[in-house]
Design an enzyme around this catalytic site. Structure first.
Site, PDB file in Angstrom:
ATOM      1  N   CYS A  55      17.970  18.355   8.736  1.00  0.00           N
ATOM      2  CA  CYS A  55      19.254  17.641   8.653  1.00  0.00           C
ATOM      3  C   CYS A  55      19.323  16.552   9.740  1.00  0.00           C
ATOM      4  O   CYS A  55      18.964  16.787  10.887  1.00  0.00           O
ATOM      5  CB  CYS A  55      20.396  18.638   8.825  1.00  0.00           C
ATOM      6  N   CYS A  59      24.585  18.489  15.281  1.00  0.00           N
ATOM      7  CA  CYS A  59      25.452  19.630  15.619  1.00  0.00           C
ATOM      8  C   CYS A  59      24.703  20.555  16.597  1.00  0.00           C
ATOM      9  O   CYS A  59      23.661  21.117  16.247  1.00  0.00           O
ATOM     10  CB  CYS A  59      25.846  20.390  14.356  1.00  0.00           C
ATOM     11  N   CYS A  62      23.291  24.069  15.677  1.00  0.00           N
ATOM     12  CA  CYS A  62      22.685  24.324  14.370  1.00  0.00           C
ATOM     13  C   CYS A  62      21.157  24.321  14.373  1.00  0.00           C
ATOM     14  O   CYS A  62      20.523  23.336  14.746  1.00  0.00           O
ATOM     15  CB  CYS A  62      23.192  23.308  13.353  1.00  0.00           C
ATOM     16  N   CYS A  99      27.964  31.786  -2.181  1.00  0.00           N
ATOM     17  CA  CYS A  99      28.162  30.529  -1.459  1.00  0.00           C
ATOM     18  C   CYS A  99      26.824  29.842  -1.225  1.00  0.00           C
ATOM     19  O   CYS A  99      25.915  30.430  -0.640  1.00  0.00           O
ATOM     20  CB  CYS A  99      28.844  30.841  -0.125  1.00  0.00           C
ATOM     21  N   CYS A 130      31.106  29.059  -4.377  1.00  0.00           N
ATOM     22  CA  CYS A 130      31.471  28.248  -3.211  1.00  0.00           C
ATOM     23  C   CYS A 130      30.253  27.405  -2.856  1.00  0.00           C
ATOM     24  O   CYS A 130      29.113  27.836  -3.071  1.00  0.00           O
ATOM     25  CB  CYS A 130      31.850  29.164  -2.046  1.00  0.00           C
ATOM     26  N   CYS A 190      37.582  26.391   1.948  1.00  0.00           N
ATOM     27  CA  CYS A 190      37.113  27.425   2.863  1.00  0.00           C
ATOM     28  C   CYS A 190      36.833  26.656   4.142  1.00  0.00           C
ATOM     29  O   CYS A 190      35.962  25.784   4.170  1.00  0.00           O
ATOM     30  CB  CYS A 190      35.846  28.066   2.311  1.00  0.00           C
ATOM     31  N   ARG A 262      37.558  35.367   7.443  1.00  0.00           N
ATOM     32  CA  ARG A 262      36.208  35.952   7.345  1.00  0.00           C
ATOM     33  C   ARG A 262      35.585  36.163   8.723  1.00  0.00           C
ATOM     34  O   ARG A 262      35.474  35.225   9.513  1.00  0.00           O
ATOM     35  CB  ARG A 262      35.282  35.069   6.494  1.00  0.00           C
TER      36      ARG A 262
HETATM   37  N1  SAM Z   1      25.573  20.790   6.406  1.00  0.00           N
HETATM   38  C1  SAM Z   1      26.848  21.176   5.969  1.00  0.00           C
HETATM   39  C2  SAM Z   1      27.914  20.994   7.025  1.00  0.00           C
HETATM   40  O1  SAM Z   1      27.597  21.014   8.215  1.00  0.00           O
HETATM   41  O2  SAM Z   1      29.082  20.853   6.646  1.00  0.00           O
HETATM   42  C3  SAM Z   1      26.920  22.588   5.421  1.00  0.00           C
HETATM   43  C4  SAM Z   1      26.086  23.661   6.075  1.00  0.00           C
HETATM   44  S1  SAM Z   1      26.486  24.041   7.780  1.00  0.00           S
HETATM   45  C5  SAM Z   1      25.135  25.082   8.254  1.00  0.00           C
HETATM   46  C6  SAM Z   1      27.884  25.127   7.594  1.00  0.00           C
HETATM   47  C7  SAM Z   1      28.485  25.734   8.821  1.00  0.00           C
HETATM   48  O3  SAM Z   1      27.611  26.705   9.381  1.00  0.00           O
HETATM   49  C8  SAM Z   1      28.788  24.857   9.995  1.00  0.00           C
HETATM   50  O4  SAM Z   1      29.933  24.088   9.827  1.00  0.00           O
HETATM   51  C9  SAM Z   1      28.985  25.880  11.108  1.00  0.00           C
HETATM   52  O5  SAM Z   1      30.319  26.326  11.151  1.00  0.00           O
HETATM   53  C10 SAM Z   1      28.100  27.042  10.654  1.00  0.00           C
HETATM   54  N2  SAM Z   1      26.980  27.241  11.582  1.00  0.00           N
HETATM   55  C11 SAM Z   1      25.848  26.525  11.649  1.00  0.00           C
HETATM   56  N3  SAM Z   1      25.047  26.972  12.631  1.00  0.00           N
HETATM   57  C12 SAM Z   1      25.696  28.020  13.206  1.00  0.00           C
HETATM   58  C13 SAM Z   1      25.397  28.895  14.285  1.00  0.00           C
HETATM   59  N4  SAM Z   1      24.269  28.791  14.984  1.00  0.00           N
HETATM   60  N5  SAM Z   1      26.298  29.853  14.601  1.00  0.00           N
HETATM   61  C14 SAM Z   1      27.453  29.963  13.909  1.00  0.00           C
HETATM   62  N6  SAM Z   1      27.784  29.154  12.883  1.00  0.00           N
HETATM   63  C15 SAM Z   1      26.933  28.195  12.540  1.00  0.00           C
HETATM   64  C1  DTB Z   2      30.405  29.339   7.617  1.00  0.00           C
HETATM   65  O1  DTB Z   2      31.489  29.108   8.189  1.00  0.00           O
HETATM   66  N1  DTB Z   2      29.432  30.077   8.127  1.00  0.00           N
HETATM   67  C2  DTB Z   2      28.308  30.120   7.237  1.00  0.00           C
HETATM   68  C3  DTB Z   2      28.823  29.339   6.002  1.00  0.00           C
HETATM   69  N2  DTB Z   2      30.089  28.876   6.432  1.00  0.00           N
HETATM   70  C4  DTB Z   2      27.995  28.321   5.375  1.00  0.00           C
HETATM   71  C5  DTB Z   2      27.052  29.603   7.854  1.00  0.00           C
HETATM   72  C6  DTB Z   2      26.625  30.360   9.091  1.00  0.00           C
HETATM   73  C7  DTB Z   2      25.302  29.814   9.539  1.00  0.00           C
HETATM   74  C8  DTB Z   2      24.756  30.566  10.691  1.00  0.00           C
HETATM   75  C9  DTB Z   2      23.450  30.002  11.145  1.00  0.00           C
HETATM   76  C10 DTB Z   2      22.357  30.087  10.131  1.00  0.00           C
HETATM   77  O2  DTB Z   2      22.129  31.156   9.504  1.00  0.00           O
HETATM   78  O3  DTB Z   2      21.615  29.101   9.972  1.00  0.00           O
HETATM   79 FE1  SF4 Z   3      23.324  19.519   9.428  1.00  0.00          FE
HETATM   80 FE2  SF4 Z   3      23.575  21.899  10.555  1.00  0.00          FE
HETATM   81 FE3  SF4 Z   3      25.294  19.969  11.185  1.00  0.00          FE
HETATM   82 FE4  SF4 Z   3      25.364  21.082   8.706  1.00  0.00          FE
HETATM   83  S1  SF4 Z   3      25.821  22.115  10.642  1.00  0.00           S
HETATM   84  S2  SF4 Z   3      25.483  18.893   9.208  1.00  0.00           S
HETATM   85  S3  SF4 Z   3      23.183  21.509   8.419  1.00  0.00           S
HETATM   86  S4  SF4 Z   3      23.063  19.961  11.594  1.00  0.00           S
END
Ligand code: SAM
Ligand code: DTB
Ligand code: SF4
Length: 345
Positions: A55, A59, A62, A99, A130, A190, A262
């Site tokens: 990506c 973030c 992430c 989801c 979702c 959500c 959740r």
């Molecule tokens: N890329 C899209 C976005 O960012 O909107 C959708 C997927 S993104 C992985 C969805 C959500 O996963 C993020 O908004 C964040 O809240 C959660 N997330 C990602 N990495 C995480 C982590 N290490 N711990 C907890 N939540 C995480």
């Molecule tokens: C949300 O709030 N948490 C989920 C879902 N929406 C997509 C994602 C959590 C991701 C945790 C880190 C991972 O597994 O990569």
């Molecule tokens: Fe990309 Fe992760 Fe940010 Fe979603 S949360 S936009 S997957 S870097």
């Protein structure tokens, strides 16, 4: 007394809830939970990463950002058949919502067309659908709605005043805009955030303030506890006090009384006592299945056993009014867990 849905919270009012003595906060949250839901019912969602890693966003939490060396291997969009197989397994295991998550900043129209096919297939299995694909245009939201999508997940993730410390490649307003497009398309939202990223209590209150002051309370509010992944900038952040995490759940329950809250990412690092406290604080949804997107989640068997020990049952489908029907029995999920075990063997 029916709960009043407020959209005018001040930061100080939210902080006053956070500051209540723990027993008083839990009592109030438990009371509001009972007024709006059957507290023995927990909504069960299964996550699948349909497009992993690579990506362009930054973030800081992430593991899927291409900017950090986290060991996550990038994978192109899964095929329709692969998604159907995973969704069928999730349904057999007792999930009511499926989801699909993609590591995109914002999808291309051709991506949305492919995801729309997946959504229709998931719906045909009798699951709620979702998706979380990043920023959406109004047209893209409309395409997903027409395909049958029920919920779109797009998190605010933090308070506006902490956001710039965590993400620099898009603005808070971009997120609010996508949520508006999603609502205008008639999709349910959500929307939640992450705690334990080094924010202050004031900023945790600010996240909940922003969520509750949206024009409509999100249908589902995922509260994620940061999963610390090596290679991400937030790896090594001081751990949040578990009771502060429970307080965050309880305050979310009080502020968004009819939303499903959740207990989201981070459960694999929590003991069962902490999870039980979160259910007492008003959490009534979990992610179910061994994996979130790229990180671990408790085993299906462990969740089955926890539900049984706590007398919790999976919620079937959330009705518009916020009332629920739960006619999935523990026996169903036990049989289903055996199915999943035999699939995995
Ligand atoms: N890329 C899209 C976005 O960012 O909107 C959708 C997927 S993104 C992985 C969805 C959500 O996963 C993020 O908004 C964040 O809240 C959660 N997330 C990602 N990495 C995480 C982590 N290490 N711990 C907890 N939540 C995480
Ligand atoms: C949300 O709030 N948490 C989920 C879902 N929406 C997509 C994602 C959590 C991701 C945790 C880190 C991972 O597994 O990569
Ligand atoms: Fe990309 Fe992760 Fe940010 Fe979603 S949360 S936009 S997957 S870097």
């Amino acid at each position: 007394m029916p709960s009043v849905l407020r959209h005018d919270w001040s930061r100080d009012q939210v902080l006053a809830l956070f500051a209540l003595p723990f027993p008083e906060l839990m009592h109030r949250a438990g009371t509001v939970h009972r007024e709006n839901f059957d507290p023995s019912q927990v909504q069960v969602s299964t996550l699948l990463s349909i497009k992993t890693g690579g990506c362009p966003e930054d973030c800081a939490y992430c593991p899927q950002s291409a900017r950090y060396n986290t060991g996550v291997k990038a994978h192109k969009l899964l095929s329709l058949d692969e998604v159907i197989e995973k969704a069928s397994q999730a349904k057999a295991a007792g999930a009511s919502r499926f989801c699909m998550g993609a590591a995109w900043r914002s999808p291309k129209d051709k991506d949305v067309a492919q995801v729309a096919e997946m959504v229709s297939a998931v719906k045909a299995l009798g699951l709620e659908a979702c998706a979380t694909l990043g920023m959406l245009s109004p047209d893209q939201a409309g395409t997903l709605k027409r395909a049958g999508l029920d919920y779109y997940n797009h998190n605010l993730d933090s308070a506006p005043d902490f956001y710039g410390d965590v993400i620099k490649t898009r603005e808070y307003q971009d997120r609010l805009d996508t949520l508006e497009h999603v609502r205008n398309a008639g999709l349910k939202t959500c929307c939640g955030g992450i705690v334990g990223m080094g924010e202050t209590r004031d900023q945790r209150a600010g996240l909940l303030q922003s969520l509750a002051n949206l024009p409509e309370h999100p249908g589902s509010v995922p509260i994620n506890r940061l999963v610390q992944v090596e290679g991400t900038p937030l790896h090594g952040t001081a751990l949040l006090d578990p009771f502060e995490f429970v307080r965050t759940i309880a305050v979310a329950r009080l502020m968004m009384p009819k939303s499903v809250v959740r207990l989201s990412a981070g459960r694999a690092e929590m003991n069962e006592e902490l999870q039980a406290l979160c259910f007492l604080a008003g959490a009534n949804s979990i992610f179910y299945g061994e994996k979130l997107l790229t990180t671990g989640n408790p085993d299906v068997e462990a969740d089955q056993a926890l539900f049984e020990r706590l007398g919790l049952v999976p919620m079937q489908v959330v009705q518009e009014s916020g009332t629920v029907h739960a006619d999935v029995l523990q026996a169903t999920t036990e049989v289903a867990a055996n199915d999943v075990r035999s699939c995995a063997a």
